[in-house]
Design an enzyme around this catalytic site. Structure first.
Site, PDB file in Angstrom:
ATOM      1  N   ARG A   1       3.751  -9.016  10.292  1.00 59.04           N
ATOM      2  CA  ARG A   1       4.987  -8.163  10.148  1.00 59.04           C
ATOM      3  C   ARG A   1       6.004  -9.012   9.743  1.00 59.04           C
ATOM      4  O   ARG A   1       7.261  -8.367   9.511  1.00 59.04           O
ATOM      5  CB  ARG A   1       5.393  -7.344  11.654  1.00 59.04           C
ATOM      6  CG  ARG A   1       4.288  -6.681  12.453  1.00 59.04           C
ATOM      7  CD  ARG A   1       3.698  -5.661  11.529  1.00 59.04           C
ATOM      8  NE  ARG A   1       2.796  -6.034  11.024  1.00 59.04           N
ATOM      9  CZ  ARG A   1       2.062  -5.325  10.050  1.00 59.04           C
ATOM     10  NH1 ARG A   1       2.599  -4.199   9.400  1.00 59.04           N
ATOM     11  NH2 ARG A   1       1.046  -5.618   9.404  1.00 59.04           N
TER      12      ARG A   1
ATOM     13  N   LYS B   1       0.763  -0.997  -0.013  1.00 57.53           N
ATOM     14  CA  LYS B   1       0.129   0.082  -0.058  1.00 57.53           C
ATOM     15  C   LYS B   1       0.789   1.117  -0.018  1.00 57.53           C
ATOM     16  O   LYS B   1       0.584   2.225  -0.506  1.00 57.53           O
ATOM     17  CB  LYS B   1      -0.904   0.121   1.285  1.00 57.53           C
ATOM     18  CG  LYS B   1      -0.296  -0.043   2.471  1.00 57.53           C
ATOM     19  CD  LYS B   1      -1.027   0.287   3.571  1.00 57.53           C
ATOM     20  CE  LYS B   1      -0.066   0.469   4.821  1.00 57.53           C
ATOM     21  NZ  LYS B   1      -0.576   0.834   5.999  1.00 57.53           N
ATOM     22  N   THR B   2       2.050   1.245   0.581  1.00 56.51           N
ATOM     23  CA  THR B   2       2.734   2.481   0.534  1.00 56.51           C
ATOM     24  C   THR B   2       3.299   2.743  -0.681  1.00 56.51           C
ATOM     25  O   THR B   2       3.194   3.873  -1.141  1.00 56.51           O
ATOM     26  CB  THR B   2       3.797   2.166   1.477  1.00 56.51           C
ATOM     27  OG1 THR B   2       3.302   1.668   2.842  1.00 56.51           O
ATOM     28  CG2 THR B   2       4.939   3.418   1.690  1.00 56.51           C
TER      29      THR B   2
ATOM     30  N   GLN C   1      -6.781  -4.857  10.826  1.00 55.71           N
ATOM     31  CA  GLN C   1      -5.695  -4.051  11.495  1.00 55.71           C
ATOM     32  C   GLN C   1      -6.019  -3.118  12.281  1.00 55.71           C
ATOM     33  O   GLN C   1      -5.491  -2.385  12.885  1.00 55.71           O
ATOM     34  CB  GLN C   1      -4.618  -3.866  10.656  1.00 55.71           C
ATOM     35  CG  GLN C   1      -3.871  -5.013   9.790  1.00 55.71           C
ATOM     36  CD  GLN C   1      -2.724  -4.538   8.973  1.00 55.71           C
ATOM     37  OE1 GLN C   1      -1.883  -4.179   9.473  1.00 55.71           O
ATOM     38  NE2 GLN C   1      -2.985  -4.682   7.566  1.00 55.71           N
TER      39      GLN C   1
ATOM     40  N   GLU D   1      -3.983   4.250   7.226  1.00 61.30           N
ATOM     41  CA  GLU D   1      -4.058   3.637   8.450  1.00 61.30           C
ATOM     42  C   GLU D   1      -5.784   4.212   8.653  1.00 61.30           C
ATOM     43  O   GLU D   1      -5.952   4.398   9.987  1.00 61.30           O
ATOM     44  CB  GLU D   1      -3.221   3.775   9.603  1.00 61.30           C
ATOM     45  CG  GLU D   1      -1.892   3.377   9.359  1.00 61.30           C
ATOM     46  CD  GLU D   1      -1.730   1.887   9.345  1.00 61.30           C
ATOM     47  OE1 GLU D   1      -2.814   1.212   9.265  1.00 61.30           O
ATOM     48  OE2 GLU D   1      -0.641   1.458   9.000  1.00 61.30           O
TER      49      GLU D   1
END
Length: 856
Positions: free
Chosen positions: A665, A63-64, A307, A252
């Site tokens: 992660r 996504k970044t 999340q 987020e």
DNA sequence: CCGGAGGCGTTTTTT
DNA sequence: ACGCCTCCGG
């Protein structure tokens, strides 16, 4: 961050093309580096145009990359100037990274773009507009400790503690209300009039609001809430930002609360014609739509409801779930392909999160293959668990992994103690993110109070703090007199101190007040600079140095005998270094910018990829990060899920999402560890494996030591060991406790408590107490001599003094057995022995602390 | 007004 | 077990 321009640096206001009218497929033909190499969903998320876009981005789905490419795409295609973009990230570090990556994609020129956290963006707006509602630009940002200090005063004044109010519980209630944009007035209308406790709370809330205003201070929640309030009360101010930001992107999004949601709503309103007229500089026709409005900014949000882990601070999952209904014409793009983790890790993550019934079906997958199995380990105690982590970290490191590729996660900050102890002993470089942060240390807050007071001499909490640090004979009495005088005269605290002749102080106190006031006034002059005499504002480092020199804070700490004070002095020197670095990185930015930056640092901002250290953090802090190898520790009932969450509605589901965040992660290696007993508040209690472990398919976990093994083995051992012992404190009721295996406990506490009980028989109570005190004192001293790391277990403290070791020496280690030293590196108390043990192979040991002896 | 000693509450997560 | 806070003696 001194000022900002509404115009693009090129001088053309609001310019390139008709905003919002792009067709999205600008470079449909021919190669486009911003779209090529993306999967179809990612590409769609980059080129989609329209009023609103929701990118449902599973963990590790890139996504970044999508966000940065989307922004670069907008700018490169001249659909927007950089200055028309507002991107909200979760941490300052993420913001800096995003800016860097966009710079990299465009080659240059992302200046003027706002990439920041909600809080930083709001401070920027508030500093600019503060005067509009009775604040001045140098306002203080209260952290939770400052808020609590203020609440403590108010509660004491109102005698509200007798009704069970504490600074903490009142503070968290106020925070919750503020996140819902409810102020004291609004709350008083909905409260239960007949409940005296509720009425008292309203009074606390009201006074808290008043005092903040008088202090020219905002708390964390105000930063968002007051900005929303500003926009609603001043449509002309809102219009400036509504016009400026044509593209708003929020990362987020699942963790936004109501206040943040409202802020986004305000910023994405069209500017009505009557406001358009009042805007300066004048509007160009092409900014307007057919009805004479400036159309609403386009909104892109990125999030993953799986999340969402911040419900406790007001995050509302409905913001993302109802996005499509909320923003008309919204498009949704789903990213499900994972580029981060192995399939085994993803399968485990999917299996765990699949147990949440209230979610939309979603499955992460990867094309990269299964990878290694997940490793499980159960220790007897948290020390055992920590030892496993330390050894495994070393093995990974030997296998070629950099320390900075490894992270250790836990549910609560208190779990760091045992981990740190073992990492220190194993001479593994590590770093704790969050926890008791640098800026929360008393000595740092003391020094910062001087700087804060220079920027805002109306802030009583800050002023009160600096009066007493260092001790200079100004006590609560003198403080109260000065504060009353200050209030009566309507002047600031520095002026009040300068005029202390008008109050009847003794000569000693008077002298102390005057010299302090003189210093603060001088520092304030330096900080402001003098444009008429061509004097620039002083660098922050110089101001801090002046304060530390004049107050002799560092010298006074050095003069004390406590080794802890040496560490404090070093922290202050570190603070000077931080300030100097700020001066170099942001020359001329000024004191207020420095104070703002310090107030808003997030735990994850500390992360430094080049540091070469293992990272320790909570799973909350870990959100948005990734590591090649991840240890999730304390996977036990009561800890993960946490005991506090089991009674809350949706609590378990949130804990499960937290577990999911932790698992996802990991890129290559995942370790799940737990202990079968855990010390909580000093008492040892039995811990059960977490339910989340059972949710992971059995074959996925390679148990080095399973919970079953430990219970049976430990149980047998401990029963023999503790056979005559009874429950809890008194040992006399022995045997009455042998009903089930689950009640057995291990460790040294049993031994200690029976010793304590038998003591009075052989002497009197007094001598037993004295002996206990002596033992405690000795342990403390030993600990201090050993480098002073926290929470050393009594009896385990070691100090090998200046044991000389040379390559070739034979040593014996308590756990590893005999071995031979191959090399010694480092110096002083940080000397590290590299040794090869006959049974376990190569290990690194801190010479001073390792449980070793030299064999002749 | 300051330092030490004992008592008490503490731990869920954070900007 | 630890740190913070309060109470007491210089």
């Amino acid at each position: 961050m001194s000022d900002f321009e509404l115009l693009d640096p090129s001088g053309i206001p609001y310019g390139p093309g008709a905003a919002g009218a792009g067709d999205g497929g600008a470079a449909a033909n021919g190669p486009d580096p911003l779209v090529d190499g993306l999967n179809p969903a990612q590409a769609r998320a980059v080129v989609a145009r329209g009023p609103a876009l929701l990118i449902v981005a599973g963990a590790g789905s890139g996504k970044t990359r999508v966000l940065t490419h989307r922004i670069a795409h907008l700018i490169r295609n001249r659909e927007a100037w950089p200055s028309q973009i507002l991107a909200i990230t979760f941490t300052n570090k993420a913001a800096a990274e995003m800016r860097e990556r966009i710079d990299g994609l465009l080659g240059s020129g992302a200046e003027g773009m706002w990439v920041s956290t909600f809080h930083s963006a709001c401070v920027r707006i508030l500093r600019r507009e503060a005067e509009r509602f009775g604040y001045v630009s140098g306002f203080t940002i209260y952290d939770s400790a400052d808020s609590r200090a203020l609440l403590k005063r108010i509660i004491k004044e109102l005698d509200a503690d007798t009704y069970g109010f504490t600074p903490a519980n009142a503070g968290s209630k106020i925070s919750r209300l503020k996140n819902e944009l409810t102020d004291a007035d609004a709350y008083s209308k909905t409260m239960n009039e007949s409940d005296p406790r509720d009425r008292l709370f309203v009074e606390i809330f009201k006074q808290y609001e008043q005092e903040l205003r008088r202090a020219n201070a905002f708390d964390f929640d105000d930063l968002i809430g007051q900005t929303v309030h500003l926009f609603r009360a001043h449509p002309d101010v809102a219009a400036i930002y509504q016009r400026r930001f044509r593209h708003i992107l929020v990362d987020e999004y699942q963790d936004t609360n109501h206040a943040q949601y409202s802020l986004i709503r305000e910023l994405t309103r069209p500017v009505e014609p009557e406001e358009v007229e009042r805007l300066v500089p004048p509007i160009r026709d092409r900014e307007l739509d057919a009805s004479g409005r400036i159309p609403a900014a386009s909104l892109t949000v990125v999030g993953d409801s799986d999340q969402s882990i911040y419900a406790f601070r007001g995050a509302d999952i409905r913001n993302i779930v109802e996005f499509e209904r909320d923003f008309a014409g919204a498009e949704v793009v789903k990213l499900e392909q994972n580029y981060r983790s192995t399939q085994n890790i993803l399968t485990a993550a999917n299996a765990v999160i699949g147990n949440n019934f209230d979610r939309q079906e979603k499955n992460l997958w990867t094309a990269e293959g299964d990878g290694e199995r997940i490793v499980g380990f159960t220790g007897y105690s948290q020390h055992d668990e920590a030892r496993f982590v330390a050894e495994e970290v070393e093995d990974l490191h030997r296998a070629g992994l950099n320390y900075s590729d490894i992270a250790v996660f836990y549910r609560t900050n208190s779990q760091t103690r045992a981990l740190e102890e073992l990492l220190i002993r194993s001479a593994i470089p590590y770093r704790v993110l969050g926890g008791t942060k640098f800026y929360e240390r008393a000595e740092i807050k003391d020094a910062m109070a001087y700087l804060t007071s220079i920027a805002n001499p109306y802030d009583p909490i800050t002023w009160s703090r600096l009066l007493g640090a260092p001790k200079r004979g100004i006590g609560p009495m003198a403080e109260a007199h000065l504060a009353n005088f200050q209030e009566a005269q309507g002047i600031n605290f520095h002026e009040a101190m300068l005029r202390c002749d008008e109050l009847s102080f003794g000569p000693k106190v008077r002298g102390a007040i005057l010299s302090l006031a003189e210093m603060l006034t001088r520092a304030a002059k330096m900080a402001a600079g003098d444009p008429e005499h061509d004097q620039a504002p002083a660098p922050v480092g110089d101001l801090l140095k002046l304060i530390l020199d004049e107050t002799e804070m560092i010298e006074k700490l050095r003069a004390k005998r406590d080794p802890q004070d040496d560490a404090r002095a070093e922290n202050l020197e570190e603070l000077v270094a931080v300030a100097r670095e700020f001066d170099v990185k942001q020359p001329g930015a000024g004191l207020i910018a420095f104070l703002t930056e310090v107030s808003l640092v997030a735990a994850a901002d500390d992360l430094d990829d080049s540091s070469g250290t293992v990272s320790l953090m909570t799973m909350h802090t870990a959100k948005g990060l990734e590591f090649k190898a991840v240890f999730i520790t304390g996977v036990e009932e009561g800890l993960l899920p946490h005991q506090m969450s089991v009674d809350e509605v949706g609590g378990i589901n949130e804990e499960r999402r937290l577990m999911y965040v932790g698992i996802t992660r990991a890129r290559e290696r995942l370790y799940l560890t737990l202990a079968s007993t855990r010390a909580v508040f000093g008492d040892v209690s039995v811990a059960m494996p977490s339910r989340f472990l059972q949710e992971i398919p059995e074959g996925l976990i390679d148990w080095r030591q399973s919970p079953g093994e430990v219970t049976s083995r430990g149980g047998t051992e401990s029963r023999a060991l503790n056979a005559p012992r009874g429950s809890g404190y008194g040992g006399s009721g022995s045997g009455s406790r042998s009903r089930t295996d689950s009640s057995v406990s291990f460790g040294s506490s049993g031994g200690y408590s029976s010793a304590a009980v038998s003591e009075p028989a052989s002497g009197n109570m007094q001598s037993a107490l004295d002996k206990w005190r002596e033992r405690k004192k000795a342990a403390k001293q030993a600990q201090a001599a050993g480098g002073g790391f926290p929470n050393t277990i009594m009896g385990n403290v070691r100090d090998n003094g200046d044991m000389e070791l040379a390559p070739g020496d034979r040593i014996r280690h308590d756990e590893y057995g005999e071995g031979r030293v191959s090399a010694v590196t480092g110096a002083g108390s940080k000397r590290i022995a590299h040794a090869v043990f006959d049974s376990v192979g190569e290990r690194k040991l801190l010479v001073k602390l390792a449980p070793i002896e030299k064999l002749e």
